[in-house]
Write an enzyme that holds these catalytic residues in place. Structure first.
Site, PDB file in Angstrom:
ATOM      1  N   GLY A  49    -100.784  52.578  22.441  1.00 62.24           N
ATOM      2  CA  GLY A  49    -100.775  51.650  23.342  1.00 62.24           C
ATOM      3  C   GLY A  49    -100.888  51.969  24.833  1.00 62.24           C
ATOM      4  N   ASP A 104     -96.407  52.223  26.621  1.00 60.75           N
ATOM      5  CA  ASP A 104     -96.812  50.724  27.093  1.00 60.75           C
ATOM      6  C   ASP A 104     -95.801  49.999  27.584  1.00 60.75           C
ATOM      7  OD1 ASP A 104     -96.494  50.210  24.454  1.00 60.75           O
ATOM      8  OD2 ASP A 104     -98.402  49.541  23.978  1.00 60.75           O
ATOM      9  N   ASP A 107     -89.536  47.543  24.385  1.00 58.68           N
ATOM     10  CA  ASP A 107     -89.042  46.390  23.974  1.00 58.68           C
ATOM     11  C   ASP A 107     -87.530  46.627  23.357  1.00 58.68           C
ATOM     12  OD1 ASP A 107     -89.273  43.841  22.661  1.00 58.68           O
ATOM     13  OD2 ASP A 107     -90.337  44.486  20.986  1.00 58.68           O
ATOM     14  N   LYS A 135     -89.274  44.615  28.628  1.00 58.25           N
ATOM     15  CA  LYS A 135     -88.623  43.348  27.893  1.00 58.25           C
ATOM     16  C   LYS A 135     -87.312  43.443  28.001  1.00 58.25           C
ATOM     17  CE  LYS A 135     -92.479  41.893  25.053  1.00 58.25           C
ATOM     18  NZ  LYS A 135     -92.719  41.416  23.513  1.00 58.25           N
ATOM     19  N   PHE A 156     -95.137  37.813  24.009  1.00 64.36           N
ATOM     20  CA  PHE A 156     -95.914  38.599  23.413  1.00 64.36           C
ATOM     21  C   PHE A 156     -97.179  38.718  24.349  1.00 64.36           C
ATOM     22  CE2 PHE A 156     -98.859  40.574  20.600  1.00 64.36           C
ATOM     23  CZ  PHE A 156     -98.084  41.609  19.830  1.00 64.36           C
ATOM     24  N   ASP A 163    -101.761  46.003  21.937  1.00 58.74           N
ATOM     25  CA  ASP A 163    -102.587  45.189  20.892  1.00 58.74           C
ATOM     26  C   ASP A 163    -101.820  44.082  20.063  1.00 58.74           C
ATOM     27  OD1 ASP A 163    -100.614  47.104  19.546  1.00 58.74           O
ATOM     28  OD2 ASP A 163    -101.768  46.619  17.786  1.00 58.74           O
ATOM     29  N   ARG A 169    -106.889  45.764  22.583  1.00 60.28           N
ATOM     30  CA  ARG A 169    -106.337  46.896  23.517  1.00 60.28           C
ATOM     31  C   ARG A 169    -107.385  47.195  24.559  1.00 60.28           C
ATOM     32  NH1 ARG A 169    -102.386  49.773  21.002  1.00 60.28           N
ATOM     33  NH2 ARG A 169    -102.533  49.773  18.822  1.00 60.28           N
TER      34      ARG A 169
HETATM   35  P1  IMP Z   1     -89.935  49.190  20.708  1.00 55.59           P
HETATM   36  O1  IMP Z   1     -89.733  50.445  19.720  1.00 55.59           O
HETATM   37  O2  IMP Z   1     -89.352  47.883  20.103  1.00 55.59           O
HETATM   38  O3  IMP Z   1     -89.167  49.257  22.211  1.00 55.59           O
HETATM   39  O4  IMP Z   1     -91.431  48.646  20.673  1.00 55.59           O
HETATM   40  C1  IMP Z   1     -92.322  49.573  21.489  1.00 55.59           C
HETATM   41  C2  IMP Z   1     -93.758  49.483  21.083  1.00 55.59           C
HETATM   42  O5  IMP Z   1     -93.853  48.071  20.342  1.00 55.59           O
HETATM   43  C3  IMP Z   1     -94.568  49.399  21.962  1.00 55.59           C
HETATM   44  O6  IMP Z   1     -95.181  50.782  22.258  1.00 55.59           O
HETATM   45  C4  IMP Z   1     -95.855  48.365  21.532  1.00 55.59           C
HETATM   46  O7  IMP Z   1     -96.577  49.039  20.493  1.00 55.59           O
HETATM   47  C5  IMP Z   1     -95.038  47.368  20.682  1.00 55.59           C
HETATM   48  N1  IMP Z   1     -94.865  46.257  21.628  1.00 55.59           N
HETATM   49  C6  IMP Z   1     -93.631  45.454  22.026  1.00 55.59           C
HETATM   50  N2  IMP Z   1     -93.723  44.319  22.533  1.00 55.59           N
HETATM   51  C7  IMP Z   1     -95.054  44.095  22.652  1.00 55.59           C
HETATM   52  C8  IMP Z   1     -95.924  42.919  22.966  1.00 55.59           C
HETATM   53  O8  IMP Z   1     -95.569  42.049  23.674  1.00 55.59           O
HETATM   54  N3  IMP Z   1     -97.370  43.364  22.886  1.00 55.59           N
HETATM   55  C9  IMP Z   1     -97.997  44.370  22.145  1.00 55.59           C
HETATM   56  N4  IMP Z   1     -97.214  45.426  21.721  1.00 55.59           N
HETATM   57  C10 IMP Z   1     -95.603  45.127  21.747  1.00 55.59           C
HETATM   58 MG    MG Z   2     -98.680  48.549  19.592  1.00 49.49          MG
END
Ligand code: IMP
Ligand code: MG
Length: 188
Positions: A49, A104, A107, A135, A156, A163, A169
């Protein structure tokens, strides 16, 4: 000529134009350049990402630095699977170095928290995080990034490296998908 599978027509709304993103990267790069001016810096970028974010940000940082990448995955479709898969076992030699992790989007926080711990345990002097998007409302784990491009609502988003099931991407901007595009790339 407009091809029938033109990816831009799958976007419902553009949220961040390329020029908006690049202006923000100028500011982030300037803050990073001040902070690491007298430190041995290793940037570790989390793929896939962050590849466009990394490329545009690093060219704005006017300092000697080392770059490494880590390839992980956690998302299936529009939701986190709740576990992180590392695609390689080796990580960079970070002993005695200051590390800046780039991703990227922050979340739930699972990805950055897991990697931050791994790097700290490998002997880094400090580990900080830089993300293009954060977020806040979806955070499940207590972690914040020191460098954040934009705080966003719980939407999203795709493009500029982000992606949906590995698609989109390569869009130069960030936006939200039309419902028919979500359906088109849904995993069966
Ligand atoms: P986390 O581990 O839940 O913080 O997620 C991080 C990863 O989730 C990021 O590196 C992205 O690959 C994916 N991700 C989270 N939200 C989105 C989104 O809105 N669009 C695309 N990918 C996302
Ligand atoms: Mg991803």
């Amino acid at each position: 000529m407009i091809f029938p599978n033109n990816i831009r027509q799958d976007i419902e709304e553009v949220l961040y134009h390329e020029s908006t993103i690049l202006s923000r990267l100028d500011e982030l790069a300037s803050d990073i350049t001040s902070e690491y001016a007298d430190k041995d810096l290793t940037v570790i970028s989390i793929l896939n990402g962050s590849f466009i974010f990394m490329a545009d940000l690093l060219r704005r940082i006017n300092l000697p630095l080392q770059l490494d990448t880590l390839s992980v995955s956690s998302y299936h479709g529009m939701h986190s699977s709740g576990e992180i898969n590392f695609r390689q076992h080796q990580i960079a030699d970070v002993k005695g170095r200051h590390v800046l992790l780039l991703d990227d989007i922050l979340d739930s926080g699972l990805t950055l928290k897991t990697i931050k711990e791994k790097i700290s345990n490998a002997g880094a002097l400090s580990v900080k995080c830089g993300v293009l998007f954060s977020k806040k409302v979806t955070r499940k784990i207590d972690i914040e990034a020191e460098y954040v491009g934009f705080e966003i609502d719980n939407k999203f988003i795709v493009g500029y490296g982000l992606d949906y099931n590995e698609q989109y991407r390569n869009l130069p901007f960030v936006g939200v998908l039309k419902p028919e595009a979500i359906k088109k790339w849904q995993k069966k």
